[in-house]
Design a protein around this motif. Structure first.
Motif, PDB file in Angstrom:
ATOM      1  N   UNK A   1      68.130  19.030  70.423  1.00  0.00           N
ATOM      2  CA  UNK A   1      69.342  19.753  70.770  1.00  0.00           C
ATOM      3  C   UNK A   1      70.492  19.214  69.923  1.00  0.00           C
ATOM      4  N   UNK A   2      71.151  20.079  69.205  1.00  0.00           N
ATOM      5  CA  UNK A   2      72.237  19.678  68.319  1.00  0.00           C
ATOM      6  C   UNK A   2      73.563  19.733  69.065  1.00  0.00           C
ATOM      7  N   UNK A   3      74.318  18.637  68.978  1.00  0.00           N
ATOM      8  CA  UNK A   3      75.649  18.596  69.576  1.00  0.00           C
ATOM      9  C   UNK A   3      76.692  19.036  68.565  1.00  0.00           C
ATOM     10  N   UNK A   4      77.944  18.729  68.873  1.00  0.00           N
ATOM     11  CA  UNK A   4      79.034  19.111  67.975  1.00  0.00           C
ATOM     12  C   UNK A   4      78.946  18.340  66.660  1.00  0.00           C
ATOM     13  N   UNK A   5      79.188  19.025  65.542  1.00  0.00           N
ATOM     14  CA  UNK A   5      79.219  18.404  64.221  1.00  0.00           C
ATOM     15  C   UNK A   5      80.542  18.750  63.549  1.00  0.00           C
ATOM     16  N   UNK A   6      81.148  17.727  62.941  1.00  0.00           N
ATOM     17  CA  UNK A   6      82.415  17.883  62.234  1.00  0.00           C
ATOM     18  C   UNK A   6      82.170  17.696  60.741  1.00  0.00           C
ATOM     19  N   UNK A   7      82.621  18.657  59.950  1.00  0.00           N
ATOM     20  CA  UNK A   7      82.366  18.673  58.509  1.00  0.00           C
ATOM     21  C   UNK A   7      83.688  18.612  57.744  1.00  0.00           C
ATOM     22  N   UNK A   8      83.836  17.612  56.896  1.00  0.00           N
ATOM     23  CA  UNK A   8      85.042  17.421  56.094  1.00  0.00           C
ATOM     24  C   UNK A   8      84.627  17.516  54.631  1.00  0.00           C
ATOM     25  N   UNK A   9      84.529  18.757  54.123  1.00  0.00           N
ATOM     26  CA  UNK A   9      83.953  19.011  52.809  1.00  0.00           C
ATOM     27  C   UNK A   9      84.853  19.859  51.916  1.00  0.00           C
ATOM     28  N   UNK A  10      85.892  20.434  52.470  1.00  0.00           N
ATOM     29  CA  UNK A  10      86.767  21.322  51.708  1.00  0.00           C
ATOM     30  C   UNK A  10      87.878  20.510  51.038  1.00  0.00           C
ATOM     31  N   UNK A  11      87.985  20.536  49.702  1.00  0.00           N
ATOM     32  CA  UNK A  11      89.040  19.781  49.014  1.00  0.00           C
ATOM     33  C   UNK A  11      90.432  20.221  49.463  1.00  0.00           C
ATOM     34  N   UNK A  12      91.360  19.267  49.414  1.00  0.00           N
ATOM     35  CA  UNK A  12      92.738  19.526  49.789  1.00  0.00           C
ATOM     36  C   UNK A  12      93.481  20.174  48.627  1.00  0.00           C
ATOM     37  N   UNK A  13      94.174  21.265  48.899  1.00  0.00           N
ATOM     38  CA  UNK A  13      94.932  21.930  47.848  1.00  0.00           C
ATOM     39  C   UNK A  13      96.287  21.249  47.679  1.00  0.00           C
ATOM     40  N   UNK A  14      96.696  21.085  46.414  1.00  0.00           N
ATOM     41  CA  UNK A  14      97.968  20.454  46.119  1.00  0.00           C
ATOM     42  C   UNK A  14      98.376  20.831  44.695  1.00  0.00           C
ATOM     43  N   UNK A  15      99.349  20.094  44.145  1.00  0.00           N
ATOM     44  CA  UNK A  15      99.806  20.387  42.791  1.00  0.00           C
ATOM     45  C   UNK A  15      98.683  20.240  41.773  1.00  0.00           C
TER      46      UNK A  15
END
Length: 311
Positions: free
Chosen positions: A19-33
């Motif tokens: 059973x899979x619980x909550x997963x948090x994914x931090x894979x999207x690059x931050x947009x900036x200058x």
């Protein structure tokens, strides 16, 4: 400006359906200058019952997946393309940055920087602070530009790099004693060293590539390529947050694609979550990171897409 494409695939394997619980994914690059997203896709299998996007306390982009049912495999694939335009670390309009140590942050900035100045690792005998002070002039003012550049190059030149893809960073004193570490170990060593000098520093997670090559995979380029990478940013008045990669000896953000910024590396994990089953059900995790670079970007921004199904 380089046009950088990144594919990051993580697969968890289980002996029996769990059973899979909550997963948090931090894979999207931050947009900036210096980095502008052209396209971004996220594919998750099995398909989540809920997939939503939030910003964390640092403004990082976080996707949160929740599941129903059971599965023998969980795969998360991120594909992004972005224009990357590195900015000068210190020089603006031909003038060199001339801030010196000791540095006193303004009354307005200090409350927001306080936790990034506070040290997180013990240094009972002052060994780490003594190591940091080897870059401080014995007489007269010390240029922060020179100090931070010399410290970056010293870690790059004097410590042996070793790949370690899992686990928490070594304590800075352990890295000093061993004379070796991974990119996140070197990042934490430099973060704690500059904090001992009263500077605000944060941990950065993302990807590194080699702009000296064009086309094809960058696995053989910069040290730390072929998987996620870690480095440091230090807050300097007038310059703002300046980035330093002690693994590669980079001053500034050349060849560095920023995904997450945090006070503590535990806050910048690319992917983490929970599952329920027997301990023996877990078979392992596989990670693939591929980065390709085109010499110049000549594209118009496309709508961002999100894909939340198998592939």
């Amino acid at each position: 400006m380089p046009l950088v494409s990144i594919r990051h695939l993580t697969t968890y394997r289980y002996r029996n359906p769990v059973a899979l619980g909550e997963h948090r994914m931090m894979l999207r690059p931050l947009e900036s200058y210096d980095q502008r997203l052209v396209s971004a896709e996220l594919a998750v299998w099995p398909q989540p019952a809920v997939l939503r996007n939030v910003h964390d306390v640092f403004g990082n982009c976080v996707s949160i997946a929740r599941f129903t049912g059971r599965a023998e495999r969980l795969s998360v694939e991120s594909r992004v393309t972005l224009e990357h335009t590195p900015q000068p670390a210190f020089d603006f309009d031909g003038e060199s940055y001339a801030q010196t140590l000791p540095l006193a942050y303004s009354e307005e900035d200090h409350p927001d920087l306080a936790q990034s100045i506070e040290r997180q690792h013990s240094d009972p005998t002052g060994e780490l602070e003594a190591w940091a002070r080897r870059f401080v002039r014995r007489a007269g003012a010390t240029s922060l530009r020179t100090l931070l550049t010399d410290m970056t190059h010293a870690i790059h030149g004097e410590f042996a790099y070793g790949t370690r893809l899992t686990g928490a960073p070594q304590a800075p004193l352990e890295t000093l004693a061993l004379g070796s570490g991974s990119c996140r170990d070197f990042a934490m060593l430099m973060i704690e060293a500059v904090r001992s000098l009263g500077l605000a520093a944060r941990f950065v997670s993302g990807y590194v590539y080699s702009s000296s090559k064009s086309g094809g995979s960058q696995k053989a380029g910069r040290t730390g390529g072929g998987h996620t990478h870690a480095w440091v940013r230090v807050y300097l008045p007038s310059c703002g947050w300046v980035e330093f990669d002690p693994t590669n000896g980079i001053v500034g953000n050349a060849d560095l694609v920023r995904v997450a910024i945090a006070r503590d590396p535990r806050q910048a994990a690319p992917l983490h979550g929970t599952w329920s089953g027997l301990p023996a059900d877990y078979l392992g995790m596989d990670v693939e990171v591929e980065v390709s670079v085109e010499a110049e970007a000549d594209t118009q921004p496309a709508p961002l897409r999100r894909v939340a199904q198998g592939y």
